[in-house]
Design an enzyme around this catalytic site. Sequence first.
Site, PDB file in Angstrom:
ATOM      1  N   GLU A 208      59.143  63.174  99.448  1.00  0.00           N
ATOM      2  CA  GLU A 208      58.725  62.987 100.836  1.00  0.00           C
ATOM      3  C   GLU A 208      59.460  63.943 101.769  1.00  0.00           C
ATOM      4  OE1 GLU A 208      59.332  58.722 101.273  1.00  0.00           O
ATOM      5  OE2 GLU A 208      57.381  58.305 100.351  1.00  0.00           O
TER       6      GLU A 208
ATOM      7  N   ASP B  87      55.424  51.676  94.946  1.00  0.00           N
ATOM      8  CA  ASP B  87      56.317  51.506  96.080  1.00  0.00           C
ATOM      9  C   ASP B  87      56.321  50.072  96.609  1.00  0.00           C
ATOM     10  OD1 ASP B  87      58.084  52.149  98.020  1.00  0.00           O
ATOM     11  OD2 ASP B  87      56.690  53.291  99.268  1.00  0.00           O
TER      12      ASP B  87
ATOM     13  N   GLU C  23      58.932  45.309 103.530  1.00  0.00           N
ATOM     14  CA  GLU C  23      58.026  46.332 104.052  1.00  0.00           C
ATOM     15  C   GLU C  23      56.552  46.022 103.787  1.00  0.00           C
ATOM     16  OE1 GLU C  23      58.887  50.268 102.642  1.00  0.00           O
ATOM     17  OE2 GLU C  23      57.144  51.147 103.662  1.00  0.00           O
TER      18      GLU C  23
HETATM   19  C1  BDP Z   1      58.901  53.806 101.165  1.00  0.00           C
HETATM   20  C2  BDP Z   1      59.138  53.709 102.617  1.00  0.00           C
HETATM   21  C3  BDP Z   1      59.859  54.897 103.179  1.00  0.00           C
HETATM   22  C4  BDP Z   1      61.074  55.203 102.330  1.00  0.00           C
HETATM   23  C5  BDP Z   1      60.649  55.432 100.910  1.00  0.00           C
HETATM   24  C6  BDP Z   1      61.826  55.596  99.966  1.00  0.00           C
HETATM   25  O1  BDP Z   1      57.888  53.563 103.264  1.00  0.00           O
HETATM   26  O2  BDP Z   1      60.212  54.579 104.499  1.00  0.00           O
HETATM   27  O3  BDP Z   1      61.744  56.310 102.806  1.00  0.00           O
HETATM   28  O4  BDP Z   1      59.958  54.312 100.433  1.00  0.00           O
HETATM   29  O5  BDP Z   1      62.101  54.661  99.228  1.00  0.00           O
HETATM   30  O6  BDP Z   1      58.734  52.484 100.728  1.00  0.00           O
HETATM   31  O7  BDP Z   1      62.458  56.646  99.937  1.00  0.00           O
END
Ligand code: BDP
Length: 682
Positions: A289, A368, A396
């Site tokens: 990301e 996730d 989340e």
């Molecule tokens: C996702 C989240 C994000 C996190 C990412 C992570 O939406 O905000 O940065 O995982 O774990 O669940 O790095």
Amino acid sequence: SNDYQCWLGYNKIQEQELLKYYRELLRTIVITGDTPVIKSAREELIKGIEGLTGIDPMIADAPEEKTFLIVVKSGNPYLDNLISKDILAKINEEGFLIKSVKRNGQQKIIITGKSDQGLLYGVFSFLRMIQMEKELDDIEIINNPVNSLRFINHWDNLDGSIERGYAGKSIFYNNNQLTDNLDRIIDYARLLASIGINSIVINNVNVHREETKLIDDKLDMVKKLADIFRNYGIKTFLSINFASPIELGGLSTADPLNSEVRKWWGYKVEDIYAEIPDFGGFLVKADSEHRPGPFTYKRNHAEGANMLAEELKPFGGILIWRCFVYNCQQDWRDYQTDRARAAYDNFKPLDGEFLENVILQVKNGPLDFQVREPVSPLFGAMGATNQFLELQITQEYTGQQRHLCYLVPQWKEVLDFDTYARGKGSTVKKVIAGSLFSQLYGGIAGVVNIGDDDNWTGHTLAQSNLYGFGRLTWNPDLSSGEITDEWVRLTFGNDPVVVETISQMLLDSWEIYENYTSPLGIGWMVNPNHHYGPNVDGYEYSRWGTYHRADHFGIGVDRSVKTGTAYAGQYFEENAIRYESIEFCPDELLLFFHHVPYIHQLKSGKTVIQHIYDSHFTGVEQAIVLKKKWEGLKDKIDEKRYSNILARLSEQVEHAKEWRDVINSYFYRKASIPDELDRKIY
Ligand code: BDP
């Protein structure tokens, strides 16, 4: 207030006989030693006994004839004739023994352990017994943590915001400074230590500009936090920016094989340990990301991790490397790439290449933190590598602490999942504890759910997720029922109606949430970005690799080896076979692994479309029942907590209806198949 104290409320024992009994016993206590951790244990003991019994206990340095409670390290000669060497030998480094003994006709309780931490954990456990109104006559409890590293991850940013935080602002930072309210951090450390947490990462895995400076000119903030946590046996770790040599050091590269880069990290690590000699180490999110990482320099993740681990090693530091690495730019039209495959594809080939102070941190599922996912196939697949399980305590994708969703039952399923890595019985809990492959390190990390709200977690009942997380990291064999019963008693007292009602609400809540949200393991039907609320196609035509592939005829992602993305083939044979075929795949994961027509018949006997309708109607009914059950406790709960929870449960009901209507009408229109029960679909 009660909501602030969480499970450490230490409210006065209600039962008069018991109260008398405890008062007699706990009048004088001995706790020896004056290290910071023992001091914390002593303070906690006093606080606990005062609250629970109303007496002010006498603290002595050496055991006297009439002392009842004796808290001493296992080497203390006082124990020589009281406790056998065999029993003491069963206590591990952080474990403890609580044992009732008789000496000269006098009844006594001994709490002992090899380390200061052991004593601290023993004290918390003892206080728990009193809070739960246990008899103390005949006990012998040897209690050792199963996992050596029991980790909390904070996604806090220095400006005070919390990524995926649903309970206010950071309790650590404010306006790029450390908060003034250090007392609250001490209370937080108490809460964590009481459930056995021994490690904490104090900043977000996404390390932005300000947070990058935590290893540099903001190191004093880290030091101050470490000073607090140390007193409770908790080690402090930092998330770091892989590109720090460029951003802080002015180098032109962060290539892990570049000697200048190594040198730069070496100096940095030295600086950190000069300030914080027991610093824990680093956590790294790399090449994920848009975070920098070794891929930029055509190096692999073992090369990236090892470079840092080597610098940490002389100081006893640990390097934790996340496996949440995937291409977040993929094309939704491409049926071949599958985000679920990514962690395994990236890391499995590197098994055996990581240094021994590197730990890979793997999210429970391949995607996730959805309400339901299969267990990540990486567990057990890297026998020569330390592995951590990463769980998300912050809700989340599970209602953001506005909905009740108690995650302990979900986590239990993950921990008990059999990977078959070494034949039957190769459960995830054994893999991550390091016992299946005799690894040096093991443990569980949880992304925490607290903030500066009065009650820490927004929804008061969400405190149970933090409590349950800690208890499971200590002992993954505890049952959901045991943990739940403990938490309710410690938090709301021992009234059987209260205990029974709240326990049941918690234990039912995950399934209820699943019922009115996304069905059969498909996930992701949420609003993009903030991830709250239903939006069936929210992610369907974007790049994130999170699809349901619903059309007029059917739904689901074909991840079979034969006709799909071959993700199912990443599991060991027993699981691979089960997931490969539509016939054997469990209903609750069907759409994760297979694309099927809406009229496909589930094992339950229902069609997929009818299951969608039914579960969504049922989910709303169940949410209404949750609220009713709570209303039944009105006279038994203090006003503040009662109304906090009532407001959340009311919102949950309304919002469950929205989920039901959005999901049902989407599929009704898409499939054009009516509900068998002819209910109104909006
Ligand atoms: C996702 C989240 C994000 C996190 C990412 C992570 O939406 O905000 O940065 O995982 O774990 O669940 O790095």
